[in-house]
Design an enzyme around this catalytic site. Sequence first.
Site, PDB file in Angstrom:
ATOM      1  N   GLN A 109       0.666  -1.140   0.099  1.00  0.00           N
ATOM      2  CA  GLN A 109      -0.120   0.169   0.125  1.00  0.00           C
ATOM      3  C   GLN A 109       0.938   1.320   0.028  1.00  0.00           C
ATOM      4  O   GLN A 109       0.236   2.321  -0.240  1.00  0.00           O
ATOM      5  CB  GLN A 109      -0.936  -0.145   1.082  1.00  0.00           C
ATOM      6  CG  GLN A 109      -1.985  -1.176   1.342  1.00  0.00           C
ATOM      7  CD  GLN A 109      -2.421  -1.156   2.706  1.00  0.00           C
ATOM      8  OE1 GLN A 109      -3.457  -0.621   2.862  1.00  0.00           O
ATOM      9  NE2 GLN A 109      -2.054  -2.227   3.494  1.00  0.00           N
ATOM     10  N   ASN A 110       2.241   0.957   0.311  1.00  0.00           N
ATOM     11  CA  ASN A 110       3.284   2.426   0.362  1.00  0.00           C
ATOM     12  C   ASN A 110       3.294   2.887  -1.102  1.00  0.00           C
ATOM     13  O   ASN A 110       3.210   2.002  -2.140  1.00  0.00           O
ATOM     14  CB  ASN A 110       4.465   1.841   1.066  1.00  0.00           C
ATOM     15  CG  ASN A 110       4.166   1.314   2.393  1.00  0.00           C
ATOM     16  OD1 ASN A 110       3.240   1.610   3.047  1.00  0.00           O
ATOM     17  ND2 ASN A 110       4.940   0.593   3.015  1.00  0.00           N
ATOM     18  N   HIS A 127      -1.418   1.649  -4.501  1.00  0.00           N
ATOM     19  CA  HIS A 127      -1.707   3.009  -4.479  1.00  0.00           C
ATOM     20  C   HIS A 127      -1.157   3.752  -5.395  1.00  0.00           C
ATOM     21  O   HIS A 127      -1.027   4.940  -5.083  1.00  0.00           O
ATOM     22  CB  HIS A 127      -1.684   3.311  -3.019  1.00  0.00           C
ATOM     23  CG  HIS A 127      -3.002   2.491  -2.086  1.00  0.00           C
ATOM     24  ND1 HIS A 127      -2.753   2.433  -0.713  1.00  0.00           N
ATOM     25  CD2 HIS A 127      -4.051   1.986  -2.308  1.00  0.00           C
ATOM     26  CE1 HIS A 127      -3.974   1.991  -0.217  1.00  0.00           C
ATOM     27  NE2 HIS A 127      -4.483   1.422  -1.262  1.00  0.00           N
ATOM     28  N   CYS A 135      -0.489  12.290 -16.696  1.00  0.00           N
ATOM     29  CA  CYS A 135      -0.963  13.435 -17.288  1.00  0.00           C
ATOM     30  C   CYS A 135      -2.396  13.633 -16.703  1.00  0.00           C
ATOM     31  O   CYS A 135      -3.287  12.495 -17.091  1.00  0.00           O
ATOM     32  CB  CYS A 135      -0.593  13.298 -18.739  1.00  0.00           C
ATOM     33  SG  CYS A 135      -1.249  14.939 -19.562  1.00  0.00           S
ATOM     34  N   CYS A 138      -3.801  13.381 -21.483  1.00  0.00           N
ATOM     35  CA  CYS A 138      -3.583  12.187 -22.212  1.00  0.00           C
ATOM     36  C   CYS A 138      -3.314  10.940 -21.488  1.00  0.00           C
ATOM     37  O   CYS A 138      -3.237   9.917 -22.166  1.00  0.00           O
ATOM     38  CB  CYS A 138      -2.110  12.463 -23.476  1.00  0.00           C
ATOM     39  SG  CYS A 138      -0.500  12.376 -22.430  1.00  0.00           S
ATOM     40  N   CYS A 177       3.348  17.500 -18.619  1.00  0.00           N
ATOM     41  CA  CYS A 177       3.452  16.253 -19.515  1.00  0.00           C
ATOM     42  C   CYS A 177       4.715  16.492 -20.671  1.00  0.00           C
ATOM     43  O   CYS A 177       4.570  17.309 -21.448  1.00  0.00           O
ATOM     44  CB  CYS A 177       2.395  15.783 -19.960  1.00  0.00           C
ATOM     45  SG  CYS A 177       2.286  14.515 -21.068  1.00  0.00           S
ATOM     46  N   CYS A 180       2.468  15.902 -24.084  1.00  0.00           N
ATOM     47  CA  CYS A 180       1.458  16.751 -24.594  1.00  0.00           C
ATOM     48  C   CYS A 180       1.627  18.273 -23.988  1.00  0.00           C
ATOM     49  O   CYS A 180       0.874  19.239 -24.474  1.00  0.00           O
ATOM     50  CB  CYS A 180      -0.093  16.091 -24.612  1.00  0.00           C
ATOM     51  SG  CYS A 180      -0.667  16.070 -22.798  1.00  0.00           S
ATOM     52  N   THR A 218       0.786  -3.041   8.603  1.00  0.00           N
ATOM     53  CA  THR A 218      -0.361  -2.393   8.128  1.00  0.00           C
ATOM     54  C   THR A 218      -1.482  -2.856   9.278  1.00  0.00           C
ATOM     55  O   THR A 218      -1.609  -3.935   9.693  1.00  0.00           O
ATOM     56  CB  THR A 218      -0.857  -3.059   6.788  1.00  0.00           C
ATOM     57  OG1 THR A 218      -2.416  -2.392   6.436  1.00  0.00           O
ATOM     58  CG2 THR A 218      -0.852  -4.494   6.809  1.00  0.00           C
ATOM     59  N   ASN A 243       3.444  -6.112  13.428  1.00  0.00           N
ATOM     60  CA  ASN A 243       3.064  -4.899  13.527  1.00  0.00           C
ATOM     61  C   ASN A 243       3.502  -4.382  14.897  1.00  0.00           C
ATOM     62  O   ASN A 243       3.587  -5.165  15.805  1.00  0.00           O
ATOM     63  CB  ASN A 243       1.626  -4.433  12.795  1.00  0.00           C
ATOM     64  CG  ASN A 243       0.673  -4.993  13.622  1.00  0.00           C
ATOM     65  OD1 ASN A 243       0.656  -5.144  14.971  1.00  0.00           O
ATOM     66  ND2 ASN A 243      -0.441  -5.028  12.751  1.00  0.00           N
TER      67      ASN A 243
END
Length: 275
Positions: A109-110, A127, A135, A138, A177, A180, A218, A243
């Site tokens: 998830q990092n 993620h 962009c 585009c 970008c 474009c 986590t 954890n």
Amino acid sequence: MTTRKLSDYTSFKKLVDKAQNIVVLTGAGVSAESGIPVFRGAGGLWRKYRATSLASPEAFRANPGLVWEFYHYRRDVAFAAKPNNAHIALAKFEEDCKKLNKKFHLITQNVDGLHQRAGSKNVIELHGALNKIRCTECKVIEENVDIPICEALKDRGNPLASEKDLPPINIEDLPKCTQCGQLVRPHIVWFGESLDPNILQMAKNLIESCDFCLVIGTSSVVYPAAQFAPLVAERGYPVVEFNLNDEPAQDNFHLHFSGPCGTTLPKALGYDKLQ
């Protein structure tokens, strides 16, 4: 119901030796020991803002300059950070699994890229990633590790700075970008957005086929990733959690190791002498 064992290194080694198809799930707790701030939960503030108020499409439309300041700060911290012993242990574990013809995949998830910098190869980033930009026009995705990413963000992003002392950044001065010329955004899955369906399907396929699952750093509350480990346990395969919490997130997890992941994980995997 499985009888849970706390910090049982002998039982863990037996599970590892038996496993042939291993999936590791990691979250912010792995990178916290590398100095990566945790923005979710109490104290997760940048200046006066909570991450939820900045990491969203609505925030970017309303004030892209402010959002890019926040992500410039996050990129600066992440790119300067070094992988800790938990990252290094996982990379070494992957190498050892390959030598033994065992399957190994890491779902994180990092967004800081520390797993890859430690040497991990089979990494799925649920993620997104701070070293990528996308962009807004585009949709092309590019890798970018420039600090600053554009001249307008130079010396910006200090979490202690006062907005009153900072002039707003014009949208035409924000990162563009290379294909474009339009405005780009961080390649991050923001609050209110869905995960990339292809990446999500890849992760689900791995979860449905693995015979051993490690949950590292986590709290198992962020969906859909929070569903992954319980699905493995429901299939009757062992799930082991590392954890800071004193108790497992789920009753049907097999083992739980409480404490800093950079300490407990290398010890459990037999890499006690990592430097």
